[in-house]
Scaffold this motif. Structure first.
Motif, PDB file in Angstrom:
ATOM      1  N   ILE A 129      -3.150  76.061 -67.344  1.00  0.00           N
ATOM      2  CA  ILE A 129      -4.510  75.914 -66.819  1.00  0.00           C
ATOM      3  C   ILE A 129      -4.891  74.433 -66.801  1.00  0.00           C
ATOM      4  N   CYS A 130      -4.428  73.688 -67.780  1.00  0.00           N
ATOM      5  CA  CYS A 130      -4.627  72.237 -67.810  1.00  0.00           C
ATOM      6  C   CYS A 130      -4.004  71.595 -66.569  1.00  0.00           C
ATOM      7  N   ILE A 131      -2.836  72.052 -66.196  1.00  0.00           N
ATOM      8  CA  ILE A 131      -2.165  71.546 -64.994  1.00  0.00           C
ATOM      9  C   ILE A 131      -2.976  71.878 -63.742  1.00  0.00           C
ATOM     10  N   ILE A 132      -3.612  73.042 -63.717  1.00  0.00           N
ATOM     11  CA  ILE A 132      -4.478  73.371 -62.575  1.00  0.00           C
ATOM     12  C   ILE A 132      -5.631  72.368 -62.499  1.00  0.00           C
ATOM     13  N   GLY A 133      -6.169  71.989 -63.640  1.00  0.00           N
ATOM     14  CA  GLY A 133      -7.215  70.966 -63.661  1.00  0.00           C
ATOM     15  C   GLY A 133      -6.722  69.649 -63.096  1.00  0.00           C
ATOM     16  N   ALA A 134      -5.501  69.267 -63.476  1.00  0.00           N
ATOM     17  CA  ALA A 134      -4.900  68.038 -62.940  1.00  0.00           C
ATOM     18  C   ALA A 134      -4.715  68.143 -61.432  1.00  0.00           C
ATOM     19  N   GLY A 143     -12.772  72.431 -53.755  1.00  0.00           N
ATOM     20  CA  GLY A 143     -13.698  71.796 -54.686  1.00  0.00           C
ATOM     21  C   GLY A 143     -13.449  72.274 -56.107  1.00  0.00           C
ATOM     22  N   LYS A 144     -13.862  71.473 -57.053  1.00  0.00           N
ATOM     23  CA  LYS A 144     -13.670  71.789 -58.472  1.00  0.00           C
ATOM     24  C   LYS A 144     -14.251  73.159 -58.824  1.00  0.00           C
ATOM     25  N   GLU A 145     -15.417  73.467 -58.280  1.00  0.00           N
ATOM     26  CA  GLU A 145     -16.069  74.738 -58.572  1.00  0.00           C
ATOM     27  C   GLU A 145     -15.228  75.922 -58.100  1.00  0.00           C
ATOM     28  N   CYS A 146     -14.513  75.753 -57.000  1.00  0.00           N
ATOM     29  CA  CYS A 146     -13.642  76.829 -56.493  1.00  0.00           C
ATOM     30  C   CYS A 146     -12.546  77.157 -57.498  1.00  0.00           C
ATOM     31  N   TYR A 147     -11.973  76.117 -58.099  1.00  0.00           N
ATOM     32  CA  TYR A 147     -10.940  76.341 -59.112  1.00  0.00           C
ATOM     33  C   TYR A 147     -11.530  77.073 -60.320  1.00  0.00           C
ATOM     34  N   GLU A 148     -12.695  76.612 -60.764  1.00  0.00           N
ATOM     35  CA  GLU A 148     -13.321  77.239 -61.934  1.00  0.00           C
ATOM     36  C   GLU A 148     -13.634  78.713 -61.661  1.00  0.00           C
ATOM     37  N   GLU A 149     -14.167  79.005 -60.491  1.00  0.00           N
ATOM     38  CA  GLU A 149     -14.456  80.390 -60.131  1.00  0.00           C
ATOM     39  C   GLU A 149     -13.166  81.212 -60.028  1.00  0.00           C
ATOM     40  N   GLY A 150     -12.118  80.607 -59.481  1.00  0.00           N
ATOM     41  CA  GLY A 150     -10.834  81.290 -59.384  1.00  0.00           C
ATOM     42  C   GLY A 150     -10.245  81.632 -60.744  1.00  0.00           C
ATOM     43  N   ILE A 151     -10.371  80.715 -61.693  1.00  0.00           N
ATOM     44  CA  ILE A 151      -9.879  80.965 -63.050  1.00  0.00           C
ATOM     45  C   ILE A 151     -10.677  82.092 -63.688  1.00  0.00           C
ATOM     46  N   LYS A 152     -11.988  82.048 -63.564  1.00  0.00           N
ATOM     47  CA  LYS A 152     -12.829  83.115 -64.116  1.00  0.00           C
ATOM     48  C   LYS A 152     -12.493  84.463 -63.465  1.00  0.00           C
ATOM     49  N   HIS A 153     -12.321  84.433 -62.160  1.00  0.00           N
ATOM     50  CA  HIS A 153     -12.013  85.670 -61.430  1.00  0.00           C
ATOM     51  C   HIS A 153     -10.666  86.239 -61.881  1.00  0.00           C
ATOM     52  N   ALA A 167     -12.110  75.143 -70.644  1.00  0.00           N
ATOM     53  CA  ALA A 167     -11.956  73.899 -71.407  1.00  0.00           C
ATOM     54  C   ALA A 167     -10.607  73.246 -71.100  1.00  0.00           C
ATOM     55  N   ALA A 168      -9.547  74.044 -70.986  1.00  0.00           N
ATOM     56  CA  ALA A 168      -8.225  73.502 -70.638  1.00  0.00           C
ATOM     57  C   ALA A 168      -8.244  72.931 -69.223  1.00  0.00           C
ATOM     58  N   PHE A 169      -8.877  73.642 -68.294  1.00  0.00           N
ATOM     59  CA  PHE A 169      -9.007  73.150 -66.920  1.00  0.00           C
ATOM     60  C   PHE A 169      -9.740  71.801 -66.912  1.00  0.00           C
ATOM     61  N   TYR A 173      -8.433  68.131 -65.722  1.00  0.00           N
ATOM     62  CA  TYR A 173      -9.189  67.460 -64.666  1.00  0.00           C
ATOM     63  C   TYR A 173      -9.603  66.063 -65.132  1.00  0.00           C
ATOM     64  N   ASP A 174     -10.199  65.986 -66.313  1.00  0.00           N
ATOM     65  CA  ASP A 174     -10.670  64.707 -66.841  1.00  0.00           C
ATOM     66  C   ASP A 174      -9.539  63.721 -67.077  1.00  0.00           C
ATOM     67  N   TYR A 175      -8.412  64.218 -67.557  1.00  0.00           N
ATOM     68  CA  TYR A 175      -7.272  63.329 -67.827  1.00  0.00           C
ATOM     69  C   TYR A 175      -6.821  62.620 -66.556  1.00  0.00           C
ATOM     70  N   VAL A 176      -6.714  63.355 -65.459  1.00  0.00           N
ATOM     71  CA  VAL A 176      -6.246  62.773 -64.203  1.00  0.00           C
ATOM     72  C   VAL A 176      -7.352  61.995 -63.501  1.00  0.00           C
ATOM     73  N   ALA A 177      -8.575  62.481 -63.558  1.00  0.00           N
ATOM     74  CA  ALA A 177      -9.694  61.819 -62.867  1.00  0.00           C
ATOM     75  C   ALA A 177      -9.972  60.431 -63.426  1.00  0.00           C
ATOM     76  N   LYS A 178      -9.719  60.219 -64.717  1.00  0.00           N
ATOM     77  CA  LYS A 178     -10.004  58.906 -65.306  1.00  0.00           C
ATOM     78  C   LYS A 178      -8.922  57.862 -64.998  1.00  0.00           C
ATOM     79  N   GLU A 179      -7.783  58.326 -64.473  1.00  0.00           N
ATOM     80  CA  GLU A 179      -6.701  57.377 -64.184  1.00  0.00           C
ATOM     81  C   GLU A 179      -6.897  56.689 -62.859  1.00  0.00           C
TER      82      GLU A 179
END
Length: 179
Positions: A129-134, A143-153, A167-169, A173-179
């Motif tokens: 799930i962390c990789i999906i965030g990346a 969009g980010k919200e689409c991924y979050e909704e997909g994970i919840k679904h 939280a893993a997502f 996401y944060d790890y890659v976005a800050k680079e």
């Protein structure tokens, strides 16, 4: 738009689940989608991969010929699928495990130590799930919200995992976005 994905690693790393989640997200966005799993006879520790195609138009063949995005959770996956990458593709790797990513053409390599990132949030089962965030952070596919909704679904029948998975997502996401 058509994107061809390969998700690959060892059995037990959530590879097939990762591909299914991405396929579900595509379907939720009214895209045409295919998902094909492939795995060895072993339940855990053997090889596992799946292909996903997402398109605005009907998909003629579910088979992936040239990979746009490769998610590699182990070194054998890099070795096996690198030759099939498009020159302008993206490889996401769990750099906690994958130590040698040969460079090829204009392929963008996104390295995220997903195992360590998930250990920091006390959810070691969330590396996929962390990789999906990346993936969400380094592409503009959805969009980010689409991924979050997909994970919840995807985990709708297991709501006890929503908070940990999100939280893993977010951590990926944060790890890659800050680079």
């Amino acid at each position: 738009m058509e994107k061809q994905f390969v998700f690959a690693g060892f059995g037990g790393q959530g590879i097939l689940t990762t591909g299914l989640i991405i396929a579900h997200i595509g379907a939720m966005q009214d895209k045409e989608v295919t998902w094909i799993p492939s795995y060895g006879a072993e339940m855990r520790g053997g090889t596992a991969n799946c292909t996903v195609k997402i398109s605005d138009e009907l998909i003629g063949s579910p088979f992936v010929k040239k990979i746009d995005i490769l998610v590699a959770m182990n070194q054998p996956s890099i070795d096996k699928f690198l030759p099939q990458m498009k020159d302008d593709g993206i490889i996401l790797v769990n750099s906690s495990i994958v130590k040698d990513v040969p460079r090829k053409g204009d392929i963008r390599v996104v390295e995220i130590p997903a195992t360590e990132v998930c250990e920091k949030i006390s959810y070691s089962r969330g590396t996929n799930i962390c990789i999906i965030g990346a993936l969400a952070a380094c592409t503009d596919l959805f969009g980010k919200e689409c991924y979050e909704e997909g994970i919840k679904h995807y985990f709708a029948k297991k709501p006890q995992f929503h908070e940990s998975n999100l939280a893993a997502f977010q951590a990926g996401y944060d790890y890659v976005a800050k680079e």
